[in-house]
Design an enzyme around this catalytic site. Sequence first.
Site, PDB file in Angstrom:
ATOM      1  N   ALA A 192       0.780  -6.477   2.305  1.00 33.84           N
ATOM      2  CA  ALA A 192       1.029  -5.338   1.416  1.00 33.84           C
ATOM      3  C   ALA A 192       1.776  -4.199   2.101  1.00 33.84           C
ATOM      4  CB  ALA A 192      -0.294  -4.826   0.862  1.00 33.84           C
ATOM      5  N   ASP A 217     -11.359  -2.434   4.576  1.00 33.01           N
ATOM      6  CA  ASP A 217      -9.933  -2.473   4.236  1.00 33.01           C
ATOM      7  C   ASP A 217      -9.735  -1.890   2.834  1.00 33.01           C
ATOM      8  OD1 ASP A 217      -7.244  -2.925   4.775  1.00 33.01           O
ATOM      9  OD2 ASP A 217      -7.267  -4.992   4.062  1.00 33.01           O
TER      10      ASP A 217
END
Length: 381
Positions: A133, A267
């Site tokens: 990402a 995360d």
Amino acid sequence: MSVTLSDARVVTPDGVHDGWLTIEDGRITHIGRGQAPRDGLGLGGRTVVPGFVDIHSHGGAGGSFPDGDPETAAAAAALHLSRGSTTLVASLVTAAPDTLARAASALADLCEQGLLAGIHFEGPYIARSRCGAHEPTLLREPDVAEFRALVKAGRGHVRMLTIAPELPNALDVIRDAAAEGVVAALGHSDATYERTIEGIDAGATVATHLYNAMPPLGHRAPGPIAALLQDERVTVELINDGVHVHPAMLRLAMHAAGAGRTALITDAMAAAGMGDGRYPLGPMTVDVVDGVARLASDTPGGGSIAGSTLTMDVAFRRTVREVGRSLVDAALTASLTPARVLGLDGEIGSITVGKYADLVVLDDDLSVGGVMKRGAWVRHP
């Protein structure tokens, strides 16, 4: 100020004990078994574990740490604190150097206020083939001078750098990070087994979200996972949200590394504590559907997992229920081991006399019933 918590199941590194503990001036002063010697707050047999230490989080409550906005970053930190993360490191994502420097400077203010425990640069020195990402056009070759400028922008609060060891000059940056007191973490990498070992020899001591954004285990080409799991110098991060890693692979990693080398992380990104919808992650756009965060389909790498909506209390609970580890092991992986990564294990990370009273009270279903930070209730049980 003095308070005694009684009628509790106290989880220490040595085991789970029915008893009590006393807190004075923000620190644990006594831990005992059985009936408390003084009146206090009775917890009705609920479980007390050390405050969680999350060394890899990108935000929550709608706020994204990469934005460098103090108000939304503070809201994200408050969300995670309410879920038991009494120590939180703010993770940034790949961006232009000046953007990273501005965000680090803004987050350093929150570190100085005690809301955050440090800053983590996840990128820009990562592999394009495993960028996940991260915006691929902003990836850069490692550069010692540029890294030092980022550390300077963080005003002593930069705790970690994620880097792919196979990139040019990566080993030099790893050595420099170690010299600067910054933890070098290997991740977002296509490194071979051998190159991973070179990165560890250069001073890397953490595996950024093991399994994710790296080649899978191979019996002829073992790759980075085998190197990171077997090396006693390395602590492996694991995202235990039921999406990033299958429980069988979590069990494998925890068996290989042990609780002493396993650090649970979230995360988490902006959607943690929020509902489904569209959220930012640095320069990228993320769609959250059924609690799972993925890059928007109309962005490069669309569909890739993009962080999580996880909080540490859920990761702790899943480690006991889905992975089958004991309360002691879960507390080690959620608290003491990550505290050791940060060099803070002398002050936090376990229920030990002399340490700060960073505590989480868990109900029978292991949900959070109370949170204490440095002897003050953030969430009263």
